[in-house]
Scaffold this motif. Structure first.
Motif, PDB file in Angstrom:
ATOM      1  N   ARG A   1       0.834  -1.199   0.000  1.00 52.88           N
ATOM      2  CA  ARG A   1       0.000   0.000   0.000  1.00 52.88           C
ATOM      3  C   ARG A   1       0.874   1.257   0.000  1.00 52.88           C
ATOM      4  O   ARG A   1       1.841   1.346   0.762  1.00 52.88           O
TER       5      ARG A   1
ATOM      6  N   ASP B   1       0.041   6.161   3.527  1.00 49.89           N
ATOM      7  CA  ASP B   1      -1.341   6.457   3.903  1.00 49.89           C
ATOM      8  C   ASP B   1      -1.523   7.575   4.934  1.00 49.89           C
ATOM      9  O   ASP B   1      -2.407   8.414   4.775  1.00 49.89           O
TER      10      ASP B   1
ATOM     11  N   ARG C   1      -4.376  12.789   3.757  1.00 52.26           N
ATOM     12  CA  ARG C   1      -3.769  11.455   3.901  1.00 52.26           C
ATOM     13  C   ARG C   1      -4.183  10.589   2.716  1.00 52.26           C
ATOM     14  O   ARG C   1      -4.954  11.008   1.862  1.00 52.26           O
TER      15      ARG C   1
ATOM     16  N   MET D   1      -7.942   0.313  -1.785  1.00 58.33           N
ATOM     17  CA  MET D   1      -8.677   0.034  -0.567  1.00 58.33           C
ATOM     18  C   MET D   1     -10.098   0.557  -0.785  1.00 58.33           C
ATOM     19  O   MET D   1     -10.287   1.599  -1.407  1.00 58.33           O
TER      20      MET D   1
ATOM     21  N   GLU E   1     -12.468   1.911   1.711  1.00 63.89           N
ATOM     22  CA  GLU E   1     -12.511   2.224   3.142  1.00 63.89           C
ATOM     23  C   GLU E   1     -13.254   3.527   3.436  1.00 63.89           C
ATOM     24  O   GLU E   1     -13.206   4.042   4.541  1.00 63.89           O
TER      25      GLU E   1
ATOM     26  N   ASP F   1     -11.131   1.754   8.684  1.00 66.45           N
ATOM     27  CA  ASP F   1     -11.578   3.098   8.301  1.00 66.45           C
ATOM     28  C   ASP F   1     -13.031   3.086   7.852  1.00 66.45           C
ATOM     29  O   ASP F   1     -13.761   4.048   8.097  1.00 66.45           O
TER      30      ASP F   1
ATOM     31  N   ARG G   1     -11.966   5.696  15.316  1.00 76.48           N
ATOM     32  CA  ARG G   1     -11.449   4.367  15.660  1.00 76.48           C
ATOM     33  C   ARG G   1     -10.450   4.431  16.819  1.00 76.48           C
ATOM     34  O   ARG G   1     -10.201   3.439  17.481  1.00 76.48           O
TER      35      ARG G   1
HETATM   36 MG    MG Z   1      -7.318   2.536   6.461  1.00 76.25          MG
END
Ligand code: MG
Ligand code: PEP
Length: 363
Positions: A104, A107, A152, A230, A232, A256, A266
């Motif tokens: 990935r 992020d 992000r 992703m 999310e 997420d 979270r």
């Molecule tokens: Mg995430």
């Protein structure tokens, strides 16, 4: 190195014969990757590259990069990181020996890497040959009130394409290198985080493809790779058909996705969710066990729309739920191809995936 004992291994093999879904692990260090393999992981479903930059040898270059004013300066700092990042990936590809590895792109919000103390600011200022006062101001500029909803994920790649370009180059060069060393083909899966709009993915994919072309031409070699995303954010799930036009795989980032669907942080939820559970408002913490009604509806919808748009779209999950048996049963029902979880949960996931497959066959 952890190992599964003889009898336990035998049970796991029976489970493997019964399950349909593959089980991968979330891993970014060689130690995690080895543990994952020892526990039977069939690939890496999520390599979170951000952790690789906190290392002492790298954080300084990372800070220089973030605090630079120009793209040229950022590229110079990224050039220092490239060989280290490449070596990270070579090692992971070698350990995984031809099994799929999903990497990935960066992020988290950039400010996570910023210098926090006066001493750290002084150190970066000295390395960059600039005034500490200016760096302090720049550090403050990068402050965000709501970073998890801020600058992000793929938004970084849109603002600073050079970061994604460095990572893509490291991935392709490492794949070529590892394939040469091991003799096993490496097919990297490059994953773009926090996509909410197909156009974001299209933009980042364009960067990746350009780097691939350059690196492969330089090497005079060919390599297969996948670009995916992703899922999310609720918007990504809601426009999954369109996003599947750009993506070769989806991985559900249910950490997420739970956060953004419920609108619950979270990082701060545990205390009040426990109160909710005690008062009978919820049965289980949705960050632990997938909320089938809300988040699950989005996952199911995205899976269906994604596959309707792109036949055979590869689907996985890499949020914490990928290691939770009840959530794994849901993933089986939705028809995901794999779950990915922390290395130590891989044996549980293998068993849960088998149980879910047996139940589905029995229906
Ligand atoms: Mg995430
Ligand atoms: C997720 O959001 O579910 C995920 C796997 O990514 P991260 O936990 O790194 O945000």
């Amino acid at each position: 190195q952890p190992e599964l004992s003889g009898d336990f291994s035998a049970i796991m093999e029976w489970a493997d014969a019964a399950r349909r879904m593959k089980v991968r692990a979330n891993a970014e260090t060689p130690a995690d990757a080895r543990t994952a393999r020892a526990f039977g992981a069939e690939g890496i479903g999520l390599c979170r590259t951000e952790h690789m930059f906190f290392d002492e040898a790298r954080i300084l270059a990372m800070r220089e990069m973030i605090l630079s004013d120009t793209q040229q300066e950022r590229r110079a700092a990224l050039a220092k990181l490239l060989p280290m990042q490449r070596a990270d990936f070579v090692e992971l590809f070698e350990i995984m020996a031809g099994l799929p590895v999903t990497i990935r792109l960066l992020d988290p919000p950039l400010h996570e890497f910023l210098p926090k103390t006066e001493e750290e600011i002084g150190e970066v200022a000295a390395a960059m040959g600039v005034d500490a006062e200016r760096l302090r101001a720049r550090t403050e500029e990068l402050h965000e009130f709501n970073p998890m909803l801020g600058h992000r994920g793929c938004r970084l790649a849109v603002s600073y394409p050079e970061i994604a370009e460095m990572q893509a180059r490291a991935i392709f060069e490492a794949a070529l290198d590892a394939a040469k060393r091991t003799g096993a083909p490496v097919v990297p899966e490059i994953m773009v985080p926090l996509v909410g709009m197909a156009a974001e993915l299209s933009f980042v994919k364009g960067l990746i493809e350009k780097v691939a072309k350059t690196v492969l031409e330089e090497a005079g070699a060919q390599i297969d790779y996948l670009v995916g995303t992703m899922i999310e954010l609720p918007r990504a799930a809601l426009s999954a058909g369109e996003i599947a036009g750009e993506a070769e795989f989806f991985s559900f980032g249910t950490n997420d996705l739970t956060q953004t669907t419920f609108g619950i942080s979270r990082d701060d939820a545990a205390r009040f969710l426990e109160t909710y559970r005690k008062k009978g408002i919820i049965e289980a913490d949705p960050f632990v066990s997938l909320d089938v009604e809300g988040v699950g509806t989005l996952v199911r919808m995205a899976a269906q729309q994604g596959r309707a748009r792109r036949q055979g779209l590869k689907l996985g999950i890499c949020g914490e739920h990928g290691g939770d048996p009840a959530s794994i049963a849901f993933c089986e029902a939705v028809g995901l191809d794999y779950v990915s979880c922390s290395p130590f949960r891989v044996p549980i996931a293998r068993l849960a995936a088998a149980q879910a497959a047996c139940r589905t066959q029995a229906l």
